[in-house]
Scaffold this active site. Structure first.
Site, mmCIF file in Angstrom:
data_model
loop_
_atom_site.group_PDB
_atom_site.id
_atom_site.type_symbol
_atom_site.label_atom_id
_atom_site.label_comp_id
_atom_site.label_asym_id
_atom_site.label_seq_id
_atom_site.Cartn_x
_atom_site.Cartn_y
_atom_site.Cartn_z
ATOM 1 N N GLY A 221 0.450 34.447 1.615
ATOM 2 C CA GLY A 221 0.626 32.830 2.191
ATOM 3 C C GLY A 221 0.538 32.789 3.648
ATOM 4 O O GLY A 221 -0.449 33.318 4.075
ATOM 5 N N GLY A 223 2.881 32.470 7.587
ATOM 6 C CA GLY A 223 4.282 32.470 8.049
ATOM 7 C C GLY A 223 4.128 34.221 8.635
ATOM 8 O O GLY A 223 3.252 34.807 8.745
ATOM 9 N N ILE A 225 5.793 36.780 7.723
ATOM 10 C CA ILE A 225 5.772 37.926 6.845
ATOM 11 C C ILE A 225 4.244 37.918 6.403
ATOM 12 O O ILE A 225 3.828 39.441 6.865
ATOM 13 C CB ILE A 225 6.722 37.818 5.897
ATOM 14 C CG1 ILE A 225 8.133 38.089 6.250
ATOM 15 C CG2 ILE A 225 6.207 39.078 4.867
ATOM 16 C CD1 ILE A 225 9.114 37.901 5.204
ATOM 17 N N GLU A 244 -4.128 31.861 -3.742
ATOM 18 C CA GLU A 244 -4.251 30.460 -3.627
ATOM 19 C C GLU A 244 -4.397 29.703 -2.213
ATOM 20 O O GLU A 244 -4.984 28.975 -2.073
ATOM 21 C CB GLU A 244 -2.585 29.927 -3.828
ATOM 22 C CG GLU A 244 -2.397 28.566 -4.107
ATOM 23 C CD GLU A 244 -1.022 28.159 -4.347
ATOM 24 O OE1 GLU A 244 -0.388 27.113 -3.941
ATOM 25 O OE2 GLU A 244 -0.364 29.044 -5.133
ATOM 26 N N GLY A 342 2.596 28.690 -6.518
ATOM 27 C CA GLY A 342 1.775 29.547 -7.234
ATOM 28 C C GLY A 342 2.435 30.929 -7.361
ATOM 29 O O GLY A 342 1.860 31.866 -7.870
#
Length: 634
Positions: A221, A223, A225, A244, A342
């Site tokens: 994703g 960010g 992390i 995604e 997702g």
């Protein structure tokens, strides 16, 4: 004159250029879709608001929107009724919190079905596209996701033609004949700069990267992390992307060849996504890039399609994880915060993938460090997004919890181990209230800081990859299995008598080590189904003489690969850092291989009262500083 020209440009028209009214397409009480992520048609929405005379109670549906979300402001509550599938942005979150808007939980892969099967029929879809090419095709650009289904399902498609929208490849195109009205308006795409990584996210990234093998296909994703994970994948080889979304962190990995998609088994050779969000550098990167393809969510997020990628690694985050492995991701107690998104699609797809690994990565505490995010029970009002049956690995800055095939008790111990140290004791006491934990299991995990901030190291020994790490209380069953793998000869060499049983209580005592005083390290081999112990090395501290006695046992199939030597060198380094004076060992006289390991490390023979044993010692103070011998640290 300039104002007149501006107003003309902002006029909603049909394909022939004839001005049209919003009321030609939208009636009071209709349901409209608003474009997603970085492709929110803000100029189109503003124009609708400015020309909404006699319109009211229009339901807006959308997923995450990187926008000021003006339609969710209190002053427009009579015009719009907001219904969000994924909560984001101040105005939408506040509207839902105050009861002026709704949140509808749904897997991203299944939102298109709501449109296509008229469960939530769409009267109009408001989307942003690139200008048409010479063939009349516009691109949905940086956000195909559920927009593609909305375009196909809505009675009317109303588009904002934005010359700054990248033309992306894949299933991202819509022909002008599918558009009923449009507004030409330049709009700079929202930029989300890379989050500044902190020490916690760095460690989580390092641990998570150790779970990604060369040749794997990843989903990440945006960010701190995800950026940290991507940073520590820089030395990997032949990675693929089926995700995604992507952000800026992907760019350098693709340019360097780390991500080349060569070993993918689905969409081979291509990075495939549904949307992207980042800086202008990312938008320029995906523009006309034939190596990055955008597809609808029902295709990319389909667990069946995700599973077509061998070695699929899905990396997702959470708000909290309870000690049974339940994952809360969309709410903080009763406050809805984000959405299902997702996560479950990719967790399930990775589980079904050959060699796949679903991972949940999160900090061990809230930002202020006052609240543990590894919890004994879910916060009241919190909702489970990913069930305890779906989770394989949970990662915090304190390590990796392997939940594959683990009982509730074993899961609790694994998760307590990666909780913040100041919460471990209270978590163990809490778990006793609800789940059976034997009375002899009373030690919480301790760390071996001398191994480094990330307490695991990767080694290649005998052509195979192994992990060196501390032995944990949660290794009780692993150690028991390790014991029963030994031959009678091995047991005699290690224990000087033929042991026939390793009870759970005995195993628990052996793994419940105060690592700040004594030391217990192990070599493990990990695959997508979990870890197996291959070797154990220990020392027992003798306070009276500031020394420690060393012992080893190696799985028979792993001998002659250098495991004992590697373990011993690590223990010598740790002993030196702890200012021990000596390391001692007692080895059977007929155990020639182990004697050789100690002698090669500089141990010298001494007097022994037992003729069958040889005593050895090493003066730690005389040892030089050793160089790292591992070829890759976690």
């Amino acid at each position: 004159m300039e104002e007149i020209e501006k107003n003309l440009v902002m006029q909603l028209t049909d394909k022939s250029g004839t001005p049209v009214l919003w009321q030609d397409f939208i009636k009071s009480g209709n349901r409209i879709f608003i474009g997603s992520n970085a492709a929110v048609p803000n100029a189109l929405v503003d124009n609708l608001i400015d020309n909404s005379a006699h319109l009211h109670d229009i339901e807006t549906v959308h997923i995450l929107t990187f926008s000021d979300n003006v339609w969710a402001k209190p002053e427009h509550k009579d015009l719009f009724k907001v219904n969000s599938f994924f909560i984001g942005g101040k105005n939408v979150r506040e509207a839902i919190s105050e009861g002026r808007a709704d949140y509808t939980p749904c897997f991203i892969s299944e939102i298109p079905t709501l449109f296509k099967q008229n469960i939530l029929p769409l009267d109009a879809a408001l989307v942003m596209v690139s200008p048409p090419d010479e063939y009349g095709y516009c691109s949905l650009g940086v956000s195909v996701d559920v927009v593609a289904a909305a375009v196909k399902s809505a009675k009317y498609v109303i588009a904002q033609l934005n010359p700054l929208m990248p033309r992306t490849n894949g299933h991202s195109f819509i022909h002008v004949n599918q558009i009923h009205a449009w507004l030409e308006a330049e709009q700079k795409l929202p930029e989300i700069p890379d989050a500044v990584m902190d020490q916690v996210s760095e460690r989580i990234g390092q641990y998570t990267a150790t779970l990604v093998e060369n040749g794997a296909t990843i989903q990440v994703g945006i960010g701190k992390i995800p950026n940290a994970v991507l940073k520590y994948l820089a030395n990997h080889k032949d990675l693929g992307v089926h995700s995604e979304m992507i952000s800026d962190g992907i760019i350098d990995l693709m340019l360097s060849g780390v991500i080349n998609n060569r070993r993918k088994t689905f969409h081979k050779g291509k990075t495939v996504v549904t949307f992207c969000i980042g800086t202008q550098r990312l938008y320029d990167f995906v523009d006309k890039n034939q190596h990055v393809e955008f597809y609808p969510s029902e295709h990319i997020n389909s667990p069946v399609n995700i599973a077509k990628n061998d070695n699929m690694v899905a990396i997702n985050s959470a708000i909290e994880v309870d000690l049974t492995g339940q994952v809360v991701s969309d709410s903080i107690g009763y406050q809805f915060y984000s959405g299902i998104g997702g996560q479950v699609d990719f967790v399930r797809g990775a589980w079904l993938s050959k060699g796949g690994k679903p991972i949940i990565a999160l900090p061990s505490t809230t930002k202020d460090g006052e609240i543990s995010r590894i919890v004994a029970h879910i916060t009241e009002g919190g909702g489970v997004v990913t069930s305890r049956g779906h989770v394989a690995y949970v990662v915090t800055e304190y390590g990796i919890a392997d939940l594959v095939g683990k009982s509730i008790r074993e899961r609790a111990l694994e998760l307590i181990r990666i909780a913040h140290p100041k919460f471990r004791e209270s978590l163990l006491q809490e778990v006793r209230k609800h789940y059976w934990v034997p009375p002899y299991q009373d030690n919480t995990p301790t760390s071996v800081p001398e191994l480094g901030s990330v307490e695991l190291k990767k080694f290649t020994l005998g052509g195979e990859r192994f992990i060196l790490r501390p032995l944990f209380p949660s290794d009780e069953r692993r150690l028991q299995e390790f014991f029963y793998s030994h031959t009678k000869e091995t047991l005699m060499m290690r224990y000087n008598h033929h042991m026939t049983q390793m009870t759970r209580e005995s195993s628990c005592k052996l793994v419940s080590v105060n690592q700040h005083q004594d030391l217990a390290l192990c070599f493990t081999k990990r695959d997508h189904l979990g870890e197996v112990i291959q070797a154990v090395g220990r020392y027992y501290y003798i306070e009276a003489i500031n020394a420690a006695e060393v012992a080893f046992v190696i799985r028979e199939t792993q001998r002659s690969k250098g495991m004992a030597t590697t373990l011993l060198l690590q223990m010598i380094k740790i002993a030196k850092k702890r200012n021990l004076s000596k390391l001692l060992a007692c080895v059977r006289r007929d155990n020639a291989p182990m004697l050789k390991v100690f002698e090669n490390a500089g141990f010298v023979k001494g007097y022994s009262e037992d003729f069958d044993e040889i005593s050895l010692s090493l003066n730690i103070e005389e040892q030089p500083e050793e160089q790292e011998t591992d070829d890759e640290q976690g």
